[in-house]
Design a protein around this motif. Structure first.
Motif, short mmCIF file in Angstrom:
data_model
loop_
_atom_site.label_atom_id
_atom_site.label_comp_id
_atom_site.label_asym_id
_atom_site.label_seq_id
_atom_site.Cartn_x
_atom_site.Cartn_y
_atom_site.Cartn_z
N UNK A 37 15.55 -39.32 -90.58
CA UNK A 37 16.54 -38.24 -90.65
C UNK A 37 17.02 -38.03 -92.08
N UNK A 38 17.23 -39.12 -92.81
CA UNK A 38 17.72 -39.02 -94.18
C UNK A 38 16.71 -38.37 -95.11
N UNK A 39 15.44 -38.52 -94.82
CA UNK A 39 14.41 -37.95 -95.69
C UNK A 39 14.26 -36.45 -95.51
N UNK A 40 14.77 -35.92 -94.41
CA UNK A 40 14.81 -34.46 -94.15
C UNK A 40 13.44 -33.78 -94.22
N UNK A 41 12.43 -34.47 -93.71
CA UNK A 41 11.09 -33.88 -93.56
C UNK A 41 10.88 -33.65 -92.08
N UNK A 42 10.92 -32.40 -91.66
CA UNK A 42 10.94 -32.06 -90.25
C UNK A 42 9.70 -32.56 -89.51
N UNK A 43 8.52 -32.30 -90.06
CA UNK A 43 7.29 -32.74 -89.38
C UNK A 43 7.20 -34.26 -89.30
N UNK A 44 7.57 -34.93 -90.37
CA UNK A 44 7.54 -36.39 -90.36
C UNK A 44 8.52 -36.91 -89.31
#
Length: 155
Positions: A37-44
């Motif tokens: 969630x913290x990385x904010x990469x939707x697909x990941x």
């Protein structure tokens, strides 16, 4: 670069499942959800979330629902509280882990009651307390280890 990211998550999942085998009631995948969630990469995040749900529902003792509901609450808490705290601060993680530990207790208690499953409430309380104290420690370790993968992905 994508290979390193996928390899890191695969290694994390293997290690988390291994640790869960020896520590009953503690979810070692939850800190990974927070980091994703913290990385904010939707697909990941979508991939990580789906894999974690499938794993937890597969190895869990309840027929269905508690892990999905708990992880969805983690997402709700994360996005609701991001306006008040820096999401990578230790205070935020402490608050999030405390809220998730309390919600874990009530979700399992209610769903066990609905599904007519006997539950030892003292053991459930102990599991929730362990989760509350382990989540910040595990999050810190995972967040530290993910920095190397983030740097490789950016170069």
């Amino acid at each position: 670069m994508v290979f390193f990211n996928i390899a890191w998550w695969a290694l994390y999942v293997a290690l988390a499942v291994f640790c869960q085998r020896f520590t009953v009631g503690v979810d070692f995948l939850l800190p990974g959800i927070i980091v994703a969630l913290q990385e904010r990469k939707v697909l990941q995040f979508a991939g990580v979330f789906l894999v974690f749900i499938i794993i937890q529902e597969g190895i869990g003792t309840m027929p269905f629902g508690n892990v999905l509901l708990w992880y969805l609450l983690a997402i709700v808490f994360f996005y609701a509280w991001q306006w008040f705290f820096e999401v990578e601060s230790f205070t935020f993680i402490l608050l999030l882990s405390a809220a998730l530990a309390v919600s874990h207790y009530y979700i399992v208690a209610v769903l066990a009651n609905i599904q007519d499953i006997y539950i030892n409430y003292k053991a459930l309380q102990d599991e929730s307390v362990y989760q509350m104290f382990l989540t910040p420690v595990l999050w810190h370790a995972i967040n530290y280890l993910r920095r190397g993968v983030r740097n490789v992905a950016q170069n």
